[in-house]
Design a protein around this motif. Sequence first.
Motif: not given
Length: 254
Positions: A10-18, A23-25, A87-91, A93-101
């Motif tokens: 899976l690939y996890v989307q990160h945002c740094k300084f906009g 990130r490949k995982m 891409a797809f999202y996983l939300t 109760t604590e955090k939202s993730y944007v993932l790609a596969a």
Amino acid sequence: MERPVKDGILYVQHCKFGKRSWRKMRAQLFAASPSGVARMEKFDVRDDGTVLEKTSLRRCARRVIRLSDCVSVGPVGIESCPKATAAFYLTTTEKSYVLAAEQRDEWIAQLCQLAFQGAKEMAQSSARTQPSPTVPMEENSLYSSWQDLTEFPVLVVRTDAAARCGLHGHYLLSALPESLTLKDPQSRQPLLTWPYPFLRKFGQDQTIFSIEAGRRSDSGEGTFTFSTPRAPELCRAVATAITCQQQGKDAPDP
């Protein structure tokens, strides 16, 4: 020994300084069992891009997402995905993730099966075993959903920090237990996240809510100001979340 029901990259989307990056995982999905809860486990891959061998996974750092905390899962349209992925999202109760596969639909189907099927079967079983007498009920005017209590529609007020991050117009600002998250108002996907330990200051004045982000935040340091008629409520939600987080840290170990 538990065996994953799904295992892959899976690939996890990160945002740094906009700026967004992927990130490949390696990820594994586990069903609920007598020896473990339903969950997703994520592992980093090697620097050269090769996947860690299965025998090595137990020795490397892992991140766990409990699927019982899952709120929603679904596809999302993002053009800048890694090659041959969607891409797809996983939300939760604590955090939202944007993932790609590469096999997005299979991941979504399996996540929904593990996260929601058990609750559905329990509800169906309860409906079969318990009578449902007709009881007159009235609407509760004070009822608020989870999203009503944590998501606030806001309008970005121009500041140097907002301009640097390309923020303008309407968004949703979500006061989650561990962070303040700015979301797209249509897709509800996270755009910027400010963990509470990275916020220097926050406050409100009538219909204005402001935060001062530290340099370790995804956005970089600076002041972000939002216009919302629910500014006092938003400020209280942030203050409550920070207090709960602090109390959790101060609590003695059992």
